[in-house]
Design a protein around this motif. Structure first.
Motif, PDB file in Angstrom:
ATOM      1  N   VAL A 121       0.860  -1.183   0.000  1.00 61.22           N
ATOM      2  CA  VAL A 121       0.000   0.000   0.000  1.00 61.22           C
ATOM      3  C   VAL A 121       0.898   1.234   0.000  1.00 61.22           C
ATOM      4  O   VAL A 121       2.113   1.138   0.210  1.00 61.22           O
ATOM      5  CB  VAL A 121      -0.921   0.024   1.245  1.00 61.22           C
ATOM      6  CG1 VAL A 121      -1.851  -1.172   1.252  1.00 61.22           C
ATOM      7  CG2 VAL A 121      -0.095   0.081   2.538  1.00 61.22           C
ATOM      8  N   ARG A 122       0.312   2.380  -0.260  1.00 60.89           N
ATOM      9  CA  ARG A 122       1.061   3.634  -0.197  1.00 60.89           C
ATOM     10  C   ARG A 122       1.495   3.893   1.239  1.00 60.89           C
ATOM     11  O   ARG A 122       0.674   3.864   2.160  1.00 60.89           O
ATOM     12  CB  ARG A 122       0.199   4.795  -0.697  1.00 60.89           C
ATOM     13  CG  ARG A 122       0.921   6.134  -0.696  1.00 60.89           C
ATOM     14  CD  ARG A 122      -0.003   7.243  -1.201  1.00 60.89           C
ATOM     15  NE  ARG A 122       0.641   8.537  -1.146  1.00 60.89           N
ATOM     16  CZ  ARG A 122       1.421   9.021  -2.103  1.00 60.89           C
ATOM     17  NH1 ARG A 122       1.632   8.306  -3.211  1.00 60.89           N
ATOM     18  NH2 ARG A 122       1.978  10.206  -1.997  1.00 60.89           N
ATOM     19  N   LYS A 123       2.777   4.107   1.436  1.00 62.17           N
ATOM     20  CA  LYS A 123       3.298   4.296   2.793  1.00 62.17           C
ATOM     21  C   LYS A 123       3.029   5.715   3.291  1.00 62.17           C
ATOM     22  O   LYS A 123       3.034   6.683   2.519  1.00 62.17           O
ATOM     23  CB  LYS A 123       4.792   3.984   2.834  1.00 62.17           C
ATOM     24  CG  LYS A 123       5.094   2.485   2.726  1.00 62.17           C
ATOM     25  CD  LYS A 123       6.568   2.201   2.878  1.00 62.17           C
ATOM     26  CE  LYS A 123       6.862   0.713   2.894  1.00 62.17           C
ATOM     27  NZ  LYS A 123       6.383   0.042   4.098  1.00 62.17           N
ATOM     28  N   ASP A 124       2.813   5.825   4.591  1.00 61.41           N
ATOM     29  CA  ASP A 124       2.605   7.111   5.239  1.00 61.41           C
ATOM     30  C   ASP A 124       3.907   7.585   5.884  1.00 61.41           C
ATOM     31  O   ASP A 124       4.867   6.817   6.009  1.00 61.41           O
ATOM     32  CB  ASP A 124       1.509   7.002   6.307  1.00 61.41           C
ATOM     33  CG  ASP A 124       0.151   6.639   5.711  1.00 61.41           C
ATOM     34  OD1 ASP A 124      -0.110   7.031   4.550  1.00 61.41           O
ATOM     35  OD2 ASP A 124      -0.636   5.976   6.402  1.00 61.41           O
ATOM     36  N   ASN A 125       3.914   8.826   6.313  1.00 56.75           N
ATOM     37  CA  ASN A 125       5.087   9.382   6.997  1.00 56.75           C
ATOM     38  C   ASN A 125       5.100   8.917   8.448  1.00 56.75           C
ATOM     39  O   ASN A 125       4.836   9.680   9.383  1.00 56.75           O
ATOM     40  CB  ASN A 125       5.085  10.906   6.902  1.00 56.75           C
ATOM     41  CG  ASN A 125       5.328  11.406   5.501  1.00 56.75           C
ATOM     42  OD1 ASN A 125       5.822  10.670   4.643  1.00 56.75           O
ATOM     43  ND2 ASN A 125       4.982  12.647   5.240  1.00 56.75           N
ATOM     44  N   ILE A 126       5.406   7.637   8.613  1.00 56.34           N
ATOM     45  CA  ILE A 126       5.387   6.997   9.935  1.00 56.34           C
ATOM     46  C   ILE A 126       6.766   6.475  10.273  1.00 56.34           C
ATOM     47  O   ILE A 126       7.400   5.779   9.466  1.00 56.34           O
ATOM     48  CB  ILE A 126       4.368   5.839   9.973  1.00 56.34           C
ATOM     49  CG1 ILE A 126       2.940   6.364   9.793  1.00 56.34           C
ATOM     50  CG2 ILE A 126       4.490   5.057  11.280  1.00 56.34           C
ATOM     51  CD1 ILE A 126       1.908   5.257   9.681  1.00 56.34           C
ATOM     52  N   ILE A 127       7.211   6.816  11.473  1.00 56.20           N
ATOM     53  CA  ILE A 127       8.386   6.193  12.072  1.00 56.20           C
ATOM     54  C   ILE A 127       7.849   5.187  13.084  1.00 56.20           C
ATOM     55  O   ILE A 127       7.034   5.533  13.945  1.00 56.20           O
ATOM     56  CB  ILE A 127       9.284   7.239  12.751  1.00 56.20           C
ATOM     57  CG1 ILE A 127       9.846   8.197  11.689  1.00 56.20           C
ATOM     58  CG2 ILE A 127      10.411   6.580  13.521  1.00 56.20           C
ATOM     59  CD1 ILE A 127      10.563   9.394  12.268  1.00 56.20           C
ATOM     60  N   LEU A 128       8.291   3.947  12.983  1.00 54.19           N
ATOM     61  CA  LEU A 128       7.666   2.848  13.719  1.00 54.19           C
ATOM     62  C   LEU A 128       8.621   2.226  14.725  1.00 54.19           C
ATOM     63  O   LEU A 128       9.811   2.042  14.447  1.00 54.19           O
ATOM     64  CB  LEU A 128       7.204   1.781  12.723  1.00 54.19           C
ATOM     65  CG  LEU A 128       6.523   0.518  13.282  1.00 54.19           C
ATOM     66  CD1 LEU A 128       5.188   0.869  13.931  1.00 54.19           C
ATOM     67  CD2 LEU A 128       6.320  -0.507  12.170  1.00 54.19           C
ATOM     68  N   PHE A 129       8.068   1.896  15.889  1.00 55.36           N
ATOM     69  CA  PHE A 129       8.740   1.045  16.871  1.00 55.36           C
ATOM     70  C   PHE A 129       7.824  -0.133  17.156  1.00 55.36           C
ATOM     71  O   PHE A 129       6.632   0.052  17.407  1.00 55.36           O
ATOM     72  CB  PHE A 129       9.021   1.806  18.172  1.00 55.36           C
ATOM     73  CG  PHE A 129       9.482   0.920  19.309  1.00 55.36           C
ATOM     74  CD1 PHE A 129      10.829   0.704  19.527  1.00 55.36           C
ATOM     75  CD2 PHE A 129       8.567   0.292  20.142  1.00 55.36           C
ATOM     76  CE1 PHE A 129      11.263  -0.116  20.562  1.00 55.36           C
ATOM     77  CE2 PHE A 129       8.988  -0.538  21.176  1.00 55.36           C
ATOM     78  CZ  PHE A 129      10.340  -0.734  21.385  1.00 55.36           C
ATOM     79  N   VAL A 130       8.383  -1.334  17.131  1.00 58.02           N
ATOM     80  CA  VAL A 130       7.636  -2.535  17.502  1.00 58.02           C
ATOM     81  C   VAL A 130       8.451  -3.298  18.523  1.00 58.02           C
ATOM     82  O   VAL A 130       9.631  -3.600  18.293  1.00 58.02           O
ATOM     83  CB  VAL A 130       7.361  -3.446  16.280  1.00 58.02           C
ATOM     84  CG1 VAL A 130       6.715  -4.761  16.723  1.00 58.02           C
ATOM     85  CG2 VAL A 130       6.477  -2.740  15.262  1.00 58.02           C
ATOM     86  N   GLY A 131       7.855  -3.605  19.664  1.00 58.20           N
ATOM     87  CA  GLY A 131       8.583  -4.374  20.671  1.00 58.20           C
ATOM     88  C   GLY A 131       7.954  -4.241  22.040  1.00 58.20           C
ATOM     89  O   GLY A 131       7.004  -3.474  22.245  1.00 58.20           O
TER      90      GLY A 131
END
Length: 201
Positions: free
Chosen positions: A20-30
């Motif tokens: 999908v079209r990516k958004d301006n998101i910085i991601l943390f998963v944990g």
């Protein structure tokens, strides 16, 4: 016994979704715990949030440090920092552009490979030995000297401001993640077991 030892990384079995079209998101998963360096993550985000009004930080996960994270968000007056709680991360990987790991230490860092499988460019502290096995610095992501918050924020800024670099690293990240797919890792195990059997004959 070094000649008799072999290292085989974990396999990535996360489900790939249609792009999908990516958004301006910085991601943390944990897990939200002390060893994940969440204090560094929020300090880094404070710098980024002040510079780029159209970006947001999304934190996926839960744990014993959640109240600490919530209190730090209020203390630092962070406006675009979203706590999502425990969720399946695939849809978040699919929509995000940059992945942050700020851990004090890790065994392997499987979430890095999961994110890279979705073309999310990783930025991580070079705080554990296997980080360089996953991220090829300046090619498919960035490794930052532990625990230099300013340098980390500079690398994120570089990706935000240079769309071509971000896109190129995204492609390279996805390519690197294939090294850790179940077929390649399975082949390593088969080769190891065959070697053991043949040497015992």
């Amino acid at each position: 016994y070094a000649s008799k030892m072999m290292s085989i990384p974990n396999a990535v079995v996360v489900e790939k979704l249609p792009k999908v079209r990516k958004d301006n998101i910085i991601l943390f998963v944990g897990r939200l715990s002390k060893e994940k360096g969440l204090n560094y993550l929020l300090d880094i985000w404070k710098i980024i949030e002040c510079k780029y009004n159209d970006w947001k930080l999304v934190i996926v996960g839960d744990g014993e440090s959640r109240k600490y994270v919530e209190s730090q968000i209020k203390k630092l007056k962070l406006k675009r920092c979203h706590l999502e709680g425990f969720q399946s991360p695939e849809t978040y990987y699919n929509k995000s552009k940059i992945f942050c790991m700020t851990s004090l230490f890790e065994g392997f860092g499987l979430v890095l490979v999961e994110a890279m499988k979705f073309g999310v460019v990783p930025v991580a502290f070079d705080s554990y030995p296997n980080a360089c096995d996953i991220i090829d610095n300046n090619i498919n992501g960035f490794l930052v000297s532990p625990f230099d918050v300013d340098a980390y924020a500079e690398k994120i800024s570089e990706l935000i401001e240079d769309e071509d670099e971000l896109n190129n690293m995204s492609i390279e990240a996805e390519l690197k993640s294939e090294r850790f797919n179940i077929n390649n890792i399975g082949s390593n195990w088969v080769a190891l077991l065959n070697n053991v059997v043949n040497n015992d004959r």
